[in-house]
Design a protein around this motif. Structure first.
Motif, short mmCIF file in Angstrom:
data_model
loop_
_atom_site.label_atom_id
_atom_site.label_comp_id
_atom_site.label_asym_id
_atom_site.label_seq_id
_atom_site.Cartn_x
_atom_site.Cartn_y
_atom_site.Cartn_z
N SER A 106 0.82 -1.43 -0.06
CA SER A 106 0.06 0.12 -0.16
C SER A 106 0.89 1.22 0.18
N ALA A 107 0.22 2.39 -0.28
CA ALA A 107 0.97 3.54 -0.11
C ALA A 107 1.59 4.05 1.14
N LYS A 108 0.66 3.61 2.00
CA LYS A 108 1.12 4.02 3.52
C LYS A 108 1.02 2.58 4.38
N THR B 216 6.45 0.24 3.77
CA THR B 216 5.86 -0.04 2.41
C THR B 216 7.16 -0.28 1.46
N GLU C 5 2.23 1.02 -5.57
CA GLU C 5 1.07 1.04 -4.59
C GLU C 5 0.25 0.02 -5.39
N ASP D 267 7.50 1.45 -1.42
CA ASP D 267 7.90 2.57 -1.63
C ASP D 267 8.95 3.46 -0.73
#
Length: 328
Positions: free
Chosen positions: A230-232, A242, A252, A244
């Motif tokens: 997920s993004a967060k 994450t 994401e 990212d």
């Protein structure tokens, strides 16, 4: 098939209420005056089934009507969604739609018998279900950085498993390969369970899993979590960063469920249903129940949900073409 009947208190409350705006009575003033059928596109006991059953009592109290929950599994959700698309557009047949049926199957299986954009009326996104990239307990790496370094040193020799072709887990694994430019062998399984079994046994070094199937194994130290998709960060695994955060910029990808009705369902009914479900998704008891299956409430307006379906479909369609996934 499960029937949830409204209580006598609900029926009395419904009989006592009416809504009139201006000089005209909107369609939903008398809606609903009978049980609502909700088609769940997976068997009883799965995440989608647990999800709608958690919402049902709160929705029934709001709408003054209960649900008939009908499980129609098969074809990655296509069978159930086709039944919704062909139903009478009167607000009495709804569907809990998985991401795959609306945004992936049309690209993987061109023979899909309905058009998610034209044949369904989006009501709201219900919840996101993030995934987690895990490593086998005996894998020679314990972090994402180490896993990527190993994959770079042994191109094509490492494999990553997931719960079936055409699923969002499949797309997530493929997107990971494309984004990181690593060479891994994609290994589909007939469901998440067999993928969990093989990564636990060390038959595959990596797997993309949903959180409900992996959470307790991670907490017990039996699987190594490398990152959430997920993004967060997610509240279920707050210590796991994450992808990212770890340098896979912009990554994401999450699974999700949404609520849809047949196309041409009156706008007033769609609005009424959206209001009821958005309210229910904010109920503390509902939120707590959803967390037990690794889901996070994500309500939207019908317009925002329609736009989200289109954007996700475009995203996965592009990836399918670029990586020739339809041929797998």
């Amino acid at each position: 098939m499960t029937v949830f009947a409204p209580t006598r208190r609900m029926l009395l409350a419904g009989a006592a209420s009416s809504i009139v705006v201006g000089t005209t009575t909107p369609v939903w003033a008398a809606y609903p005056d009978q049980l609502i059928k909700v088609i769940v596109t997976f068997p009883p006991g799965g995440s989608a089934d647990i999800f709608i059953r958690a919402l049902e009592p709160v929705i029934a109290a709001d709408l003054k009507q209960g649900f008939i929950i009908e499980n129609r599994g098969g074809a990655g959700g296509n069978i159930g969604m086709q039944a919704v698309a062909q139903a009478k557009p009167d607000g009495y047949t709804l569907g809990v739609a998985p991401a795959g049926a609306l945004t992936i199957n049309p690209h993987i299986s061109p023979a899909t018998s309905f058009d998610p954009i034209k044949d369904l009326a989006p009501i709201t996104l219900l919840a996101d279900i993030p995934f987690v990239l895990v490593a086998a307990p005996d894998a020679p790496f314990a972090t994402l950085k180490e896993a990527l370094a190993t994959a770079a040193a042994k191109p094509g020799q490492l494999s990553v498993g997931y719960g079936g072709n055409g699923t969002v887990m499949h797309m997530t694994a493929a997107l990971f390969l494309q984004t990181t430019n690593v060479k891994l062998t994609l290994v589909p399984y007939r469901g998440t369970g067999p993928a969990v079994t093989d990564v636990l046994a060390g038959h595959i070094p990596l797997a993309v899993l949903d959180i409900p199937s992996s959470l307790e194994l991670i907490r017990a130290g039996r699987l190594k979590p490398l990152g959430v998709t997920s993004a967060k960060r997610v509240p279920f695994l707050p210590e796991v960063p994450t992808l990212d955060e770890q340098g896979v910029a912009g990554f994401e990808s999450t699974g999700w469920f949404g609520l849809v009705a047949p196309a041409a369902t009156p706008g007033d009914i769609v609005t009424r249903l959206n209001a009821a479900f958005v309210k229910a998704l904010g109920d503390p008891d509902v939120i707590e129940k959803l967390r037990t299956i690794g889901a996070q409430p994500a309500p939207m307006t019908p317009e925002a949900f329609a736009a989200y379906i289109r954007s996700e479909s475009a995203k996965w369609g592009r990836l399918t073409r670029e990586m020739n996934l339809a041929a797998q």
